[in-house]
Write a protein that holds these residues in place. Structure first.
Motif, PDB file in Angstrom:
ATOM      1  N   GLU A  52       2.657   0.573  -6.122  1.00 56.23           N
ATOM      2  CA  GLU A  52       1.532  -0.351  -6.006  1.00 56.23           C
ATOM      3  C   GLU A  52       1.096  -0.833  -7.385  1.00 56.23           C
ATOM      4  O   GLU A  52       0.737  -1.994  -7.572  1.00 56.23           O
ATOM      5  CB  GLU A  52       0.362   0.353  -5.305  1.00 56.23           C
ATOM      6  CG  GLU A  52       0.578   0.658  -3.849  1.00 56.23           C
ATOM      7  CD  GLU A  52       0.499  -0.572  -2.972  1.00 56.23           C
ATOM      8  OE1 GLU A  52      -0.375  -1.425  -3.220  1.00 56.23           O
ATOM      9  OE2 GLU A  52       1.323  -0.691  -2.055  1.00 56.23           O
ATOM     10  N   VAL A  53       1.123   0.094  -8.353  1.00 55.58           N
ATOM     11  CA  VAL A  53       0.754  -0.272  -9.724  1.00 55.58           C
ATOM     12  C   VAL A  53       1.739  -1.302 -10.271  1.00 55.58           C
ATOM     13  O   VAL A  53       1.340  -2.314 -10.865  1.00 55.58           O
ATOM     14  CB  VAL A  53       0.727   0.979 -10.643  1.00 55.58           C
ATOM     15  CG1 VAL A  53       0.475   0.562 -12.094  1.00 55.58           C
ATOM     16  CG2 VAL A  53      -0.356   1.946 -10.189  1.00 55.58           C
ATOM     17  N   LEU A  54       3.039  -1.045 -10.055  1.00 59.42           N
ATOM     18  CA  LEU A  54       4.067  -1.983 -10.509  1.00 59.42           C
ATOM     19  C   LEU A  54       3.898  -3.360  -9.867  1.00 59.42           C
ATOM     20  O   LEU A  54       3.948  -4.391 -10.536  1.00 59.42           O
ATOM     21  CB  LEU A  54       5.461  -1.442 -10.169  1.00 59.42           C
ATOM     22  CG  LEU A  54       6.077  -0.407 -11.106  1.00 59.42           C
ATOM     23  CD1 LEU A  54       7.377   0.099 -10.509  1.00 59.42           C
ATOM     24  CD2 LEU A  54       6.318  -0.991 -12.476  1.00 59.42           C
ATOM     25  N   SER A  55       3.687  -3.346  -8.558  1.00 58.35           N
ATOM     26  CA  SER A  55       3.561  -4.585  -7.815  1.00 58.35           C
ATOM     27  C   SER A  55       2.335  -5.384  -8.256  1.00 58.35           C
ATOM     28  O   SER A  55       2.418  -6.594  -8.509  1.00 58.35           O
ATOM     29  CB  SER A  55       3.464  -4.278  -6.313  1.00 58.35           C
ATOM     30  OG  SER A  55       3.272  -5.458  -5.564  1.00 58.35           O
ATOM     31  N   ALA A  56       1.202  -4.706  -8.361  1.00 55.39           N
ATOM     32  CA  ALA A  56      -0.037  -5.378  -8.749  1.00 55.39           C
ATOM     33  C   ALA A  56       0.032  -5.887 -10.185  1.00 55.39           C
ATOM     34  O   ALA A  56      -0.459  -6.979 -10.502  1.00 55.39           O
ATOM     35  CB  ALA A  56      -1.224  -4.432  -8.582  1.00 55.39           C
ATOM     36  N   THR A  57       0.651  -5.094 -11.063  1.00 55.76           N
ATOM     37  CA  THR A  57       0.787  -5.508 -12.462  1.00 55.76           C
ATOM     38  C   THR A  57       1.640  -6.759 -12.584  1.00 55.76           C
ATOM     39  O   THR A  57       1.294  -7.710 -13.291  1.00 55.76           O
ATOM     40  CB  THR A  57       1.428  -4.380 -13.298  1.00 55.76           C
ATOM     41  OG1 THR A  57       0.602  -3.216 -13.237  1.00 55.76           O
ATOM     42  CG2 THR A  57       1.572  -4.800 -14.756  1.00 55.76           C
ATOM     43  N   ILE A 132      -7.463  -5.364   0.515  1.00 50.98           N
ATOM     44  CA  ILE A 132      -6.695  -6.126   1.508  1.00 50.98           C
ATOM     45  C   ILE A 132      -7.418  -7.432   1.850  1.00 50.98           C
ATOM     46  O   ILE A 132      -6.805  -8.504   1.910  1.00 50.98           O
ATOM     47  CB  ILE A 132      -6.475  -5.297   2.783  1.00 50.98           C
ATOM     48  CG1 ILE A 132      -5.536  -4.121   2.500  1.00 50.98           C
ATOM     49  CG2 ILE A 132      -5.905  -6.161   3.913  1.00 50.98           C
ATOM     50  CD1 ILE A 132      -5.479  -3.094   3.616  1.00 50.98           C
ATOM     51  N   HIS A 133      -8.715  -7.339   2.065  1.00 55.14           N
ATOM     52  CA  HIS A 133      -9.514  -8.522   2.424  1.00 55.14           C
ATOM     53  C   HIS A 133      -9.410  -9.615   1.362  1.00 55.14           C
ATOM     54  O   HIS A 133      -9.135 -10.786   1.683  1.00 55.14           O
ATOM     55  CB  HIS A 133     -10.980  -8.122   2.605  1.00 55.14           C
ATOM     56  CG  HIS A 133     -11.909  -9.298   2.701  1.00 55.14           C
ATOM     57  ND1 HIS A 133     -11.989 -10.088   3.833  1.00 55.14           N
ATOM     58  CD2 HIS A 133     -12.778  -9.830   1.788  1.00 55.14           C
ATOM     59  CE1 HIS A 133     -12.871 -11.056   3.621  1.00 55.14           C
ATOM     60  NE2 HIS A 133     -13.362 -10.933   2.402  1.00 55.14           N
ATOM     61  N   ALA A 149       1.948 -10.828   0.654  1.00 55.12           N
ATOM     62  CA  ALA A 149       2.864  -9.689   0.760  1.00 55.12           C
ATOM     63  C   ALA A 149       2.246  -8.449   0.105  1.00 55.12           C
ATOM     64  O   ALA A 149       2.403  -7.327   0.600  1.00 55.12           O
ATOM     65  CB  ALA A 149       4.197 -10.019   0.097  1.00 55.12           C
ATOM     66  N   ASP A 150       1.541  -8.669  -0.998  1.00 59.14           N
ATOM     67  CA  ASP A 150       0.885  -7.560  -1.684  1.00 59.14           C
ATOM     68  C   ASP A 150      -0.217  -6.969  -0.809  1.00 59.14           C
ATOM     69  O   ASP A 150      -0.449  -5.756  -0.811  1.00 59.14           O
ATOM     70  CB  ASP A 150       0.302  -8.046  -3.014  1.00 59.14           C
ATOM     71  CG  ASP A 150       0.000  -6.904  -3.971  1.00 59.14           C
ATOM     72  OD1 ASP A 150       0.841  -5.985  -4.086  1.00 59.14           O
ATOM     73  OD2 ASP A 150      -1.077  -6.912  -4.595  1.00 59.14           O
ATOM     74  N   ALA A 151      -0.890  -7.837  -0.041  1.00 56.10           N
ATOM     75  CA  ALA A 151      -1.915  -7.362   0.898  1.00 56.10           C
ATOM     76  C   ALA A 151      -1.266  -6.482   1.967  1.00 56.10           C
ATOM     77  O   ALA A 151      -1.829  -5.456   2.374  1.00 56.10           O
ATOM     78  CB  ALA A 151      -2.615  -8.550   1.553  1.00 56.10           C
ATOM     79  N   LYS A 152      -0.058  -6.877   2.389  1.00 55.49           N
ATOM     80  CA  LYS A 152       0.688  -6.086   3.375  1.00 55.49           C
ATOM     81  C   LYS A 152       1.058  -4.721   2.797  1.00 55.49           C
ATOM     82  O   LYS A 152       0.938  -3.691   3.479  1.00 55.49           O
ATOM     83  CB  LYS A 152       1.956  -6.842   3.780  1.00 55.49           C
ATOM     84  CG  LYS A 152       2.836  -6.089   4.760  1.00 55.49           C
ATOM     85  CD  LYS A 152       4.128  -6.856   5.018  1.00 55.49           C
ATOM     86  CE  LYS A 152       5.084  -6.047   5.876  1.00 55.49           C
ATOM     87  NZ  LYS A 152       6.388  -6.731   6.071  1.00 55.49           N
ATOM     88  N   ASP A 153       1.476  -4.690   1.548  1.00 55.74           N
ATOM     89  CA  ASP A 153       1.819  -3.427   0.889  1.00 55.74           C
ATOM     90  C   ASP A 153       0.608  -2.505   0.819  1.00 55.74           C
ATOM     91  O   ASP A 153       0.714  -1.293   1.011  1.00 55.74           O
ATOM     92  CB  ASP A 153       2.354  -3.684  -0.523  1.00 55.74           C
ATOM     93  CG  ASP A 153       3.744  -4.297  -0.502  1.00 55.74           C
ATOM     94  OD1 ASP A 153       4.390  -4.228   0.548  1.00 55.74           O
ATOM     95  OD2 ASP A 153       4.168  -4.848  -1.535  1.00 55.74           O
ATOM     96  N   THR A 154      -0.550  -3.092   0.532  1.00 58.65           N
ATOM     97  CA  THR A 154      -1.782  -2.300   0.454  1.00 58.65           C
ATOM     98  C   THR A 154      -2.160  -1.763   1.834  1.00 58.65           C
ATOM     99  O   THR A 154      -2.670  -0.646   1.956  1.00 58.65           O
ATOM    100  CB  THR A 154      -2.937  -3.141  -0.128  1.00 58.65           C
ATOM    101  OG1 THR A 154      -2.543  -3.675  -1.391  1.00 58.65           O
ATOM    102  CG2 THR A 154      -4.191  -2.295  -0.327  1.00 58.65           C
ATOM    103  N   PHE A 155      -1.882  -2.563   2.879  1.00 59.82           N
ATOM    104  CA  PHE A 155      -2.151  -2.103   4.240  1.00 59.82           C
ATOM    105  C   PHE A 155      -1.261  -0.907   4.581  1.00 59.82           C
ATOM    106  O   PHE A 155      -1.707   0.058   5.218  1.00 59.82           O
ATOM    107  CB  PHE A 155      -1.901  -3.235   5.238  1.00 59.82           C
ATOM    108  CG  PHE A 155      -2.158  -2.837   6.666  1.00 59.82           C
ATOM    109  CD1 PHE A 155      -3.452  -2.811   7.168  1.00 59.82           C
ATOM    110  CD2 PHE A 155      -1.109  -2.465   7.501  1.00 59.82           C
ATOM    111  CE1 PHE A 155      -3.694  -2.428   8.483  1.00 59.82           C
ATOM    112  CE2 PHE A 155      -1.338  -2.077   8.809  1.00 59.82           C
ATOM    113  CZ  PHE A 155      -2.644  -2.061   9.301  1.00 59.82           C
ATOM    114  N   ILE A 156       0.002  -0.967   4.164  1.00 63.19           N
ATOM    115  CA  ILE A 156       0.925   0.149   4.390  1.00 63.19           C
ATOM    116  C   ILE A 156       0.428   1.388   3.652  1.00 63.19           C
ATOM    117  O   ILE A 156       0.481   2.512   4.172  1.00 63.19           O
ATOM    118  CB  ILE A 156       2.345  -0.223   3.928  1.00 63.19           C
ATOM    119  CG1 ILE A 156       2.930  -1.285   4.866  1.00 63.19           C
ATOM    120  CG2 ILE A 156       3.259   1.006   3.898  1.00 63.19           C
ATOM    121  CD1 ILE A 156       4.250  -1.857   4.406  1.00 63.19           C
ATOM    122  N   CYS A 157      -0.079   1.179   2.438  1.00 66.46           N
ATOM    123  CA  CYS A 157      -0.646   2.291   1.666  1.00 66.46           C
ATOM    124  C   CYS A 157      -1.827   2.905   2.409  1.00 66.46           C
ATOM    125  O   CYS A 157      -2.023   4.120   2.400  1.00 66.46           O
ATOM    126  CB  CYS A 157      -1.074   1.789   0.290  1.00 66.46           C
ATOM    127  SG  CYS A 157      -1.701   3.093  -0.804  1.00 66.46           S
TER     128      CYS A 157
END
Length: 210
Positions: A52-57, A132-133, A149-157
């Motif tokens: 998540e850190v990698l993706s958000a960065t 997510i919101h 897509a990043d919101a989806k990743d956060t939802f999975i988290c």
């Protein structure tokens, strides 16, 4: 660039910066708690959060690039490199979690209670829905598949957080020693799926695309 889009880009970039800061704290606290409690689920959750850190960065980096006016070729190069890094990272996470969890199931190792782990998990349950919101909000405003897509990743988290928390409570309340490694193994299919999707997306990106 339109003033409204520029303003939304700045807000989205700020959101990603805050996301990175929180996730970094989450990773550190969860790793410490997982190691102390010998919890495969907490350690696996922490390792997954590093993605998540990698993706958000990276997303923040790309948003910053658009604000600075970099061309499409540079954006594609950044995206391709990052997706490959994420794919490799997810693969390593899957291997580690699988090995650690199966080993503990075979040896019947029991994890201990972790108040620190409980606190960071509950905090994540409160923070992630907010992230997510706003990721969905700015993803729609900017017409950004990456943000959505990043919101989806956060939802999975968020889902993984619930699973790990359930495992932690089952071990403590009922003494089900196997709940912790099983909770960790439930992370693997999602990590594998996200890793494969990152790889295929990276492979399909043409750096020379205009």
């Amino acid at each position: 660039m339109e003033p409204t889009r520029k303003s939304d880009l700045k807000k989205a970039r700020t959101l990603q910066i805050l996301n990175v800061i929180y996730d970094a704290i989450e990773v550190i606290v969860a790793l410490i708690a997982g190691i102390i409690a010998n919890s495969s689920a907490l350690i696996g959750w922490a390792l997954d959060s590093t993605i998540e850190v990698l993706s958000a960065t990276t997303l923040g980096w790309r948003l910053h690039g658009e604000l600075k006016g970099i061309d499409k070729k540079q954006v594609n190069r950044r995206k391709k490199i990052t997706l490959y890094v994420i794919a490799v990272s997810f693969t390593l996470v899957c291997i580690f979690i699988s090995y650690d969890s199966v080993t503990k199931l075979l040896s019947q190792q029991t994890s201990s209670w972790s108040t620190m782990g409980l606190i960071i998990l509950v905090t994540s349950l409160l923070i992630n829905p907010i992230l997510i919101h706003f990721k969905r909000k700015y993803g729609r405003k900017l017409d950004s598949p990456a943000l959505l897509a990043d919101a989806k990743d956060t939802f999975i988290c968020l889902y993984q957080t619930i699973v790990v928390l359930a495992g932690l409570l089952l071990v403590n309340w009922f003494g089900w020693w196997w709940a912790d490694p099983v909770a960790a193994l439930l992370i693997v299919p999602y990590a594998a799926k996200e890793g494969w999707e990152a790889y295929t997306k990276a492979r399909d990106i043409s750096i020379d695309e205009k």
